[in-house]
Enzyme design. Structure first.
Site, mmCIF file in Angstrom:
data_model
loop_
_atom_site.group_PDB
_atom_site.id
_atom_site.type_symbol
_atom_site.label_atom_id
_atom_site.label_comp_id
_atom_site.label_asym_id
_atom_site.label_seq_id
_atom_site.Cartn_x
_atom_site.Cartn_y
_atom_site.Cartn_z
ATOM 1 N N ARG A 244 0.845 -1.193 0.000
ATOM 2 C CA ARG A 244 0.000 0.000 0.000
ATOM 3 C C ARG A 244 0.882 1.245 0.000
ATOM 4 N NH1 ARG A 244 -3.260 -1.925 -2.127
ATOM 5 N NH2 ARG A 244 -5.372 -2.543 -1.594
ATOM 6 N N GLU A 273 -2.698 7.766 -6.593
ATOM 7 C CA GLU A 273 -2.753 6.966 -7.811
ATOM 8 C C GLU A 273 -3.867 7.478 -8.716
ATOM 9 O OE1 GLU A 273 -2.958 2.783 -6.935
ATOM 10 O OE2 GLU A 273 -1.187 2.816 -5.674
ATOM 11 N N HIS A 292 0.646 -0.255 -10.185
ATOM 12 C CA HIS A 292 -0.247 -1.049 -9.319
ATOM 13 C C HIS A 292 -0.691 -2.334 -10.034
ATOM 14 C CE1 HIS A 292 -3.126 -0.623 -5.672
ATOM 15 N NE2 HIS A 292 -2.821 -1.890 -5.883
#
Length: 544
Positions: A244, A273, A292
């Site tokens: 994370r 993000e 990601h």
């Protein structure tokens, strides 16, 4: 408490909103269920989401769609939110809990995919593969400039030894790395089983040649790896994060990479993000970035999509609740065994609240006998639901929000499992303490093969009464004629006594009488009872 309070959700044609793309196999599974209407609404704006979720019983998301408190407040029929993946940062857990909405994730579906990506980053941070590929495409031959290192005999510090951390550790052992681990929940036995060395966080920083994080983002893990942490590390350490964004402080990592303190790093997750175009990360040659991709394998996407679809369907159809973030998961077989105790706990909680009346500061729940072997969490929540049943409005209390609502009332809940010998196979006590120091208590048990619930003690006075839906509780001077008065007054007002239990401490003390009633007395009957000088208390207690 009836079975619907545990089987929280049984509706006709329930709407399931799939807000982010999941595996088509998961969507098809839901569509094949007769009692679901499946709405696919990928890429919806905030306004569109608020509109289409109004009548949704469940919402399925990945990481894109935000389930905010506004969405939860507007979705008045919402029972569950499912995350096809591990992280639930995009779901307002507190708002969901307060609304009684279950939040579930799929912690196992992308474990291998994320572990393998982590190891890919470790390898690319050890050998300059990325630059080698790029330079070859540019027509260069940088063989002499692109020297790397080896993983063998290096120390890998794993912060967080959950499912993914364990898989990373296994792969590191195969590369002959020494693995150390920091995890507040890691036991010595589990560490030995995995052949890793358990260390404190500071020691992990000091010893690491490689460091990888595999923890959720919480207030405790936010910026866990910061300037002070980098100061403790070896020069030339390599750092990786596929968990994370925000666990590694980004500004601190930038400076550590520039100074050479960190030789190389690899990131798949970021505080913001998508990563902004002008982010300083983008200009660092010793940092590898991926957008990601942790769960982005065909196998992982299929797994989490099907898993969350099955979990949502099971919950809405009244079955098992699995991988819930904000409530305990109960297997249906365990639920079958627990059901009589859950019903008893619910009724004891209701009786205790009505006995205490107001200004309660704490609730103390004690278990004796065979019941101590059960998980006390669902039993405790049943007590809390019973407590709230008469004061929380129109039935919006369930296993999810009961603890939150009790806490919001300023009431502390304490649970004890006692090994003391008692006169029953199982015994449960709910004791309340008021702010003025007044303590009230009720104890109950199950009797016989039929598991019939009984109240067996009230405020230290032994009594046996069924905790039926309607009870009349009377405290009176212990003298002849009281029972006759009760019968006469109730009879004159058309109230039938189904059963009556009597108790007293010592001769002349206040006696306790509890009547099981078929009908509720009207206000005039209760006024007549309360007006009698020998009756100190006469109140209705509803357990239904």
């Amino acid at each position: 408490m009836n079975s619907d309070s545990i089987k929280l959700f049984t509706y006709n044609t329930m709407k399931i909103l799939v807000a982010d793309r999941i595996s088509p196999l998961g969507v098809d599974f839901l569509k094949k269920q007769d009692d679901f209407e499946v709405v696919e609404a990928y890429g919806s704006t905030t306004e569109e989401l608020l509109d289409i979720s109004k009548d949704a019983s469940a919402i399925i998301v990945r990481s894109d769609t935000k389930i905010t408190k506004e969405v939860i407040a507007g979705a008045t029929q919402l029972k569950a939110v499912g995350r096809a993946g591990v992280g639930v940062d995009n779901i307002d857990i507190d708002a969901a809990t307060e609304a009684g909405v279950i939040v579930m994730n799929t912690p196992g579906g992308n474990t291998i995919a994320t572990a393998e990506l982590t190891f890919t980053h470790m390898l690319c941070g050890t050998r300059p593969v990325v630059r080698g590929v790029t330079s070859m495409s540019d027509g260069l031959w940088e063989r002499k400039q692109l020297k790397g290192a080896e993983l063998r005999f290096k120390t890998l510090a794993v912060l967080g030894l959950g499912r993914i951390g364990v898989e990373v550790a296994k792969r590191a052992k195969a590369f002959e790395m020494k693995v150390i681990a920091f995890d507040p929940y890691l036991t010595d036995e589990r560490a030995r089983e995995l052949d890793v060395e358990k260390v404190e966080l500071e020691e992990a920083f000091i010893q690491a040649d490689y460091l990888t994080v595999h923890m959720p983002l919480t207030k405790d893990t936010k910026d866990m790896v910061d300037e002070a942490a980098f100061d403790k590390m070896k020069d030339g350490v390599r750092v990786f994060n596929c968990a994370r964004g925000g666990i590694i402080k980004e500004s601190a990592l930038v400076e550590a990479l520039k100074s050479g303190k960190v030789a190389a790093a690899g990131l798949d997750v970021y505080e913001q993000e998508p990563l902004p175009e002008d982010h300083p990360f983008r200009g660092l040659e010793n940092l590898n970035l991926t957008p990601h991709l942790g769960a982005s394998t065909a196998e992982a996407q299929e797994s989490v999509g099907v898993e969350i679809a099955e979990a949502i369907a099971e919950v809405l159809q009244g079955g098992r609740i699995r991988n819930a973030i904000n409530m305990p998961s109960i297997d249906p077989k365990d639920l079958l065994t627990l059901q009589p105790y859950l019903d008893l706990c619910h009724r004891l909680g209701s009786f205790a609240r009505q006995s205490a009346q107001e200004n309660v500061s704490s609730i103390h729940i004690t278990f004796w006998g065979g019941i101590v072997d059960f998980d006390s969490i669902p039993l405790t929540r049943a007590v809390q639901k019973g407590w709230l049943a008469g004061i929380a409005g129109d039935g919006g209390i369930n296993d999810v929000n009961a603890p939150h609502k009790i806490k919001s009332l300023g009431i502390q809940v304490e649970v004890t499992k006692s090994s003391s010998v008692v006169d029953y196979n199982e015994l449960i006590e709910v004791k309340t303490l008021s702010s003025d120091g007044l303590s009230r208590s009720v104890k109950g048990t199950l009797l016989g093969k039929a598991n019939d619930p009984r109240i067996v003690e009230v405020d230290s006075q032994a009594i046996e009464v069924r905790p039926v839906d309607l009870l009349l509780v009377v405290r009176n001077v212990d003298k002849p004629g009281i029972v006759g008065k009760l019968g006469t007054i109730l009879g004159d007002h058309g109230v039938n006594i189904a059963n009556m239990s009597l108790s007293r401490a010592d001769c002349g003390d206040l006696a306790l009488t509890i009547c099981e009633l078929d009908e509720e007395p009207d206000e005039e009957a209760l006024r007549m009872l309360e007006a009698d000088p020998d009756i100190m208390e006469a109140r209705i207690s509803r357990q239904g």
